[in-house]
Each structure stands twice: as C-alpha cells, then as structure tokens.
Design an enzyme around this catalytic site. Sequence first.
Site, PDB file in Angstrom:
ATOM      1  N   GLU A 464       0.964  -1.328  -0.234  1.00 40.30           N
ATOM      2  CA  GLU A 464      -0.429   0.040   0.138  1.00 40.30           C
ATOM      3  C   GLU A 464       0.926   1.444  -0.304  1.00 40.30           C
ATOM      4  O   GLU A 464       0.543   2.219  -0.312  1.00 40.30           O
ATOM      5  CB  GLU A 464      -0.953   0.016   1.205  1.00 40.30           C
ATOM      6  CG  GLU A 464      -1.912   1.350   1.304  1.00 40.30           C
ATOM      7  CD  GLU A 464      -2.545   1.463   2.724  1.00 40.30           C
ATOM      8  OE1 GLU A 464      -3.355   2.642   3.369  1.00 40.30           O
ATOM      9  OE2 GLU A 464      -2.943  -0.192   3.409  1.00 40.30           O
ATOM     10  N   PHE A 465       1.929   1.089   0.523  1.00 37.76           N
ATOM     11  CA  PHE A 465       2.540   2.425   0.784  1.00 37.76           C
ATOM     12  C   PHE A 465       4.079   2.511   0.116  1.00 37.76           C
ATOM     13  O   PHE A 465       4.743   3.480   0.122  1.00 37.76           O
ATOM     14  CB  PHE A 465       3.469   2.986   2.608  1.00 37.76           C
ATOM     15  CG  PHE A 465       2.355   2.525   3.110  1.00 37.76           C
ATOM     16  CD1 PHE A 465       1.287   3.624   3.203  1.00 37.76           C
ATOM     17  CD2 PHE A 465       1.623   1.310   4.282  1.00 37.76           C
ATOM     18  CE1 PHE A 465       0.309   3.655   3.866  1.00 37.76           C
ATOM     19  CE2 PHE A 465       0.566   1.578   4.878  1.00 37.76           C
ATOM     20  CZ  PHE A 465      -0.493   2.790   4.972  1.00 37.76           C
ATOM     21  N   ASP A 591       2.408  -5.276  14.307  1.00 36.92           N
ATOM     22  CA  ASP A 591       2.312  -5.708  12.605  1.00 36.92           C
ATOM     23  C   ASP A 591       2.652  -7.123  13.083  1.00 36.92           C
ATOM     24  O   ASP A 591       3.243  -7.431  11.629  1.00 36.92           O
ATOM     25  CB  ASP A 591       2.420  -5.503  12.053  1.00 36.92           C
ATOM     26  CG  ASP A 591       2.015  -5.389  10.627  1.00 36.92           C
ATOM     27  OD1 ASP A 591       0.640  -6.411  10.898  1.00 36.92           O
ATOM     28  OD2 ASP A 591       2.064  -4.528   9.391  1.00 36.92           O
ATOM     29  N   ASP A 609       9.752  -5.895   8.675  1.00 44.56           N
ATOM     30  CA  ASP A 609       7.973  -4.258   8.787  1.00 44.56           C
ATOM     31  C   ASP A 609       8.434  -3.883   9.952  1.00 44.56           C
ATOM     32  O   ASP A 609       7.446  -4.290  10.718  1.00 44.56           O
ATOM     33  CB  ASP A 609       7.321  -5.294   8.162  1.00 44.56           C
ATOM     34  CG  ASP A 609       6.514  -4.241   6.886  1.00 44.56           C
ATOM     35  OD1 ASP A 609       6.753  -3.840   7.878  1.00 44.56           O
ATOM     36  OD2 ASP A 609       5.776  -4.617   5.935  1.00 44.56           O
TER      37      ASP A 609
END
Length: 835
Positions: A464-465, A591, A609
Amino acid sequence: MARLVCAVEGLIEPEIVWMKNGEKLYGMDQMYITIDTHHWETYHSVKSVQQQDAGKYWCEVEHHGTVISSEPAWITVEGVPHFTVEPQDIATLQGAPFNLTCEAVGPPEPVQVLWWLAGVQVGDFRPSPSVLLVEGVNDSMKFYCEAKNDRGISVSRTGTVYIKVPPDSPTDIQIDQMSDNVTLMWSPGFTGYSDLSTCTIQMSKSSGKKVKLPELQVTVPPFQHTVGGLRSHSNYSFRICCSNEVGSSPFSTWMDFQTPEAVPSAAPKNLTFHLTEQQLSLSWAALKEEELNGRLLAYKVQWNVGVESQEPLLFKENFAHVSGGARFFNATFQVSACTVVGCGPLSKPVLIMPASAVQAQPARGHMWVGLLFGLLVATILGLLLVVLVHRRSKESQFGSAFKSSGMDSVVSFTAARSFNRQGLELPEHTLDSLGINDDLKMKLQDVLIPERFLTLGHMLGKGEFGSVREAFLKMEDNSVQKVAVKVLKTDITSSSDIEQCLKEAAYMKDFQHPNVIQLIGVSLHGRPHQRLPIPMVILPFMKHGDLHTFLLMSRLGDEPFTISLQTLIQFMLDVARGMEYLGSKNIIHRDLAARNCMLNENMTVCVADFGLSKKIYTGDYYRQGSVSKLPVKWIALESLADNVYTTQSDVWAFGVTMWEIMARGQTPYPGVENSEVYEYLIKGERLKQPPDCPDDIYEIMHSCWSPVPKCRPSFQQLVVQLEGLCTKLSPSATKEQLLYVNLEDDDREPDTGLGATADTPGTYELQWGVPWQCRDLEEKEKDWLMMSSGATLAIGGDYRYIVGPCGSTDRESRQPEDGLSEDMKDDEEDIIINV
C-alpha cells in the site's frame, strides 16, 4: 426484550422491509418465516430496549409499483428524562449577554428543567425546553442542568463558559525556500477561545544594517503565506502575530533566513586593457553586491581571434595579466561574473590593439580607427560566411559539431568547457533537504548511502505504501552486494510521509540479532522538478522471501514440497527469539504475522517490517491515537477494544503466527469476516487446532490468546517452551501433563508452574477445551476471564465494562461448570451485573 411481528399473505417470496419513524430499519435481529407459499411472517427483535429504540414501527412490501404498509406499532420507553439538547461549551466576550439551552423529554411527561451556574441554583424548575438568558460574566465558569419527571432526575453534561481573550503567539514557524519566493508557515497558538481572522507579518532586510519592509496582512486560515520579489543571496528576518475579535497576540521571536544564490544580473563595466610585447593586462569594475546575487566564484574572460572562440580564462579578481601579449593583437575580449549557480551576461566586446598604434594617430586618427575596425568586421563576416557554407558548422551548448568533406556523414565533437548559465547539476540529496526532525536526522546520518552506489533491479513485491525491489550495492572495496530496497511511493508530497518511512529505518539501525532483519543503510532518490526526494531503505536480500509465501508454496505451489515438523517448530523458535530481542529493546511490533517474517538463504527466519512499530519510553503500553489500517485477525482482544498495545498483544499475534505456520499459510479464522472477529473472540471462541498439529504445540499457541494479557506467556517463556519441543521431538517423547489453575476454588493454592504436588493433586479444565494458565489473578481479573469464556454470550454484555463480580444471589452456590445456572439460562432478566 421486545419483539415485533408482521405478516403478509397473497404474495410469493415478498421483500418485506421494516420501517422505524419513516426510515428503513436494518439489523441482524430480523427473521423471516414461510407459513405457506403465499403466507410470510417476519420478526424484528430488540434484545435490550433502550431509550433510542422508542418510536413508531411498521412493515412495507412493494407489489407492482405499489407500496403496501402494515398497521403501525409503537415502542414507548418510560424512565428518567432523556436529554435531546444538552448544554454546550460557549465562548463569549467579558460582560456580554448570552443564552444557554437545555431540552429533555420523557416519557413520562411533563419534564421540567433546573439550571445550575458555578455551583449555584438559578431559579426553580421550568418546563422543558428551557433557554436561560445570562446577562454576562467576567470569569470562566461551569454550568449544567437537571431534568425531572415522575420517574426521577437526570443530570446533563457539564458545560463551560469561556471568556474570550487575545490569542497567544504563533508557534512551529517554518520556512520553505524556492528561488526568490519564500513560503512562511506557522501554527496558531492558543486562540483565546475565538477564531483567528488575520495575521501580521513583519519583515526586515539585513545588509549591514536592518531595513524594515512594509507589513503584510494575511487572512487565515491557511496559516501560510508566500512572499515574492526578494533579493537573491540576502539576509531577511520576520516575525508574526495573529488577531481575533478581542485583540492581537504578541509577536513571535524574529526568524532569520537567507535567500538562495542566483546568476549575476549585470555585466562588469569599464573593461580596459594594456598590451605590450610581453603581456596583456586587463581590468574591469567589480560588480556591486546587489548585482552579484551571490558569492563570486570567478570572472570568466571570453576571447575570440577572428571568428574562432578560444578557451575561456578564469580569474578570481577584477584584473588579469596574461603573458605573450603579441598573440592577442586584433583579439576581441568580453568578461562576465560567475556564482555557484551560473554566469551572468557578458560585457561589451573590446578589440585589442597595440598602444603605439593608437598613440601614433593624429587628431583625425579616430576616423581611421573606425575604418580599420569596419574593415576588420567585414573580413570576419566574410570568413564566417565561408565557414558556414563550406564546413556547415553547427554550435551546440556542449561544443562544436560539424560535417567533414566526403560522401559519408561523419560527426566529430569538440567539448567546450564553460559555465552553465541555467544552473549546475543537482547536488546529492542530504537528510537536511527532507524537513524531518533533528533527532531522526542524527540517527540516520551515519547510515546514509549515496544514490549512485545503488543499481535498482526488478520488483520483488508491492504494498500500500510502496514497493520492494532487488538491487545491487557497490561497497567501499568496489565489490557488489545483492540487497533489497524498500522504496516509498513516488506520489509522496509531504515531509511527514517521508518521516514515517524513515522512522522504521531508525528502529532497525540499532538491531543486532540473527532473527531480526538488520538495516544496511538509507538512500535518497532525487526526482526532477520535485523538492523532496524519495527515501529508500536498504535491507539484506532474503533469498526465500517472506514466510507466508514460502508456506503457501509448500502447499499450493506448482511443485508442492513437505516441511518437517522440526523445521516448522524451528521457524516458530526463530520468530520468538527475534520478538524476545525486540522486547528487550522496548519495541512493540504491532504487525507480527508470517507475511512480515523473512527467510534468508540459511532458512533462518528474521522478523521484519517495522512500519507500525512503536518504541515505548515510559510505562509498558502504547495507545493508538488515531484510526490506522491494522491487521484485525492478528490483533489482541484488548487492542481491538481499546487501541492499547503492549508486549502481551505482540504475544497474541505470535500465537496467530504459530497457527499460520502449522496451517501452512492458511488465512486465520476461515469463514469469519474482519467485522465479525471481535464478536467471535468475545464469545470465547479461538482459532481451531490445525490438522496434523500436535496438542502440545496447540496448547502453547492457545496460551497466547488469553483474554487477560498478564495470563499470556512472555516471549522468554515461549522460547524456553519451543526449545524444549525441539530437543524432545522424537517418536519416544511423551507430552508432559499440563497443569491448570482452578479459577473458581478460592481455597486452593494457585499452581506454581513447577509440577503437581501432593497438595495440588487435581486440575480444573475450563469450558473452552484448552484453558489458559495464569497465576496471581485478582478477583476482577478472574471475572474477566470467566466472562470472556462464554457467559458474555448469554448475558449480552461487553467484557470491557465488567469491573466487579456478579451481584450476590442464592443461585451462585449451585452454578454448573459452565458458569451459568439453569435459572440464568431460562430467564435472562434475573441476571445482575455491577456495571
């Protein structure tokens, strides 16, 4: 509880719609029953009637364009008054009159309202709605109203009367410089309880002494203004104040800045020469500071002999002495000034002639000089025409390109060394150009890698980023290392987006653990016509990609393969060791999932991440302050409810990751939507035991999902348990008996976790099958654990609001093992909960 019934006859499969107060009513508590082919009934249930459920209800069905409505029914809820308009905070001028409004309704009616100002009763009860006129106050005060009917009294929220005052000085002042335009940005300080209307910008220019510039009046918001027409390479100062209806704030402190350099705006004047046999001397007037527009880099002397341009000469001063004067006879000279940005215009050309020839001329010598100069110019033009016709010369900004004689077209190129008047090549980007905070710059300064050392390859993944690309990094010894580069999306426009990306790199900078991915460096990719570069985070290249994809390929790939149980447990152990290390660094990951764990060439798992990670400096929790896109199926129960994240919530996510590993990459909670996960968990449900998953592994992962965070194992304990499984994994190994705490028998000593003794011969197993181990629970935490196990489903409550034990009744002594008495099951209205 209330239930409404509606029926329709004469239609086949009608679409019946429930209505409330003229609007369609949607919900999960509606049921449709077929009596026969042409007879249908529908029910709408309200499990626990509240004030907002009161209203007019009916059913509608559409048939051939005609809407058929049922008879209406009403739900009326009697109780203490319900506020429809509560007192709101108000800001007013000192001594100015204002109104306060309060409205409440029943049933039952009538409802009367009583006002309280600054703790003092104002008048007596008056009918609702009530508007109170206050003549004016001099100081801030609190106020509220009471509403009374036959059922009792309700108290409204407490409002505050604020007295408007002048605002405070602006804060967070920033400068964004673009050539001769400067954008000033600031944040308003305390507004004085009144909207800001204008801000005043005072500016001054410093050139030896300060020169005050005209004030600028700016309408706000937005809180920014672009100032144009500033002189290049000059020092300016500014300060800002803002005004509301009461008055103006004090000015902020003076902020200093310097405009960037530009090319000189004028050519040097009065170019003169003195020629002898030995040397040529040149001199010219130096440029003034306002003409230079920057720091003088050099003077460029351009000279021609005939039509041929010669190599330009560079001088630091406004004079020059060149040896071999005879060779400059009949040469034309021009001079320009240069800054770091480029060179300015050239001066008028000057023809070099011997001084003796000039002095030998009689009074009319000037005419002969003119004739000679005209003849020279004609000769130059003739030669130039010949060259253009016969050699077809072309000039480029880089040198001379021309066509030689012959049939074939041959292009040769002669490079010309000169200053670029348009501007120099863009410099290498630094962290100072990003607009990020100083602490983050200091953390990343020693890991900044110039972009020229990176060669980007094909894309490995996209999110998404941004994306992850394969790349090759040139090392100091000229060797090349294969790496992975995380590149933020190219449509970023703000420093905050870049800062969020680089925070992840800052977390990773200090990581030194074989099971946590390590940062190699950070690089900045410059973009044409863009002020901000794109940050790139350089990481080790992971040969086998992310753990989730690897597990999926083992099961669903073109060539499926088998992963041994020993290897799967080793994956879990690697993740647990990495998370234990992060916990020692006060890092909450937030996450953790198989997709965010990477496999290197040695099949070692590294936790990666850290885009959602947070470092906690005080306490042991982090509260999410705004709505973010978070992985619902990996989030702990308390995090879903209250946005609170701790190391214990990471343990919950680790249990889900263990489930992913044993399920070979299957998505958690199959068949359960994201929106249903919270209700699914609050009922006591958990992920089911995957096929081929040994009981002892499932018991470990299930222990991570205790509804009470302190009852979950720590990562240190998980490492020890998984290491024990690795060493004991063999056909002859026997699983140790798991001891559980009896949460209902207060007389029994809690389990020490060291094994069964003569004093603790028995164990108690809760209703969900594999219980959670926990020691030293407080009473309210025991209730929390019990309520989350299944009683909540019957009571219809929310575990977040259960702060005490259930009300004492004579049924408690005869409750069955599932925590609910038969009476409770049959009659929900008899349940008493302290809320």
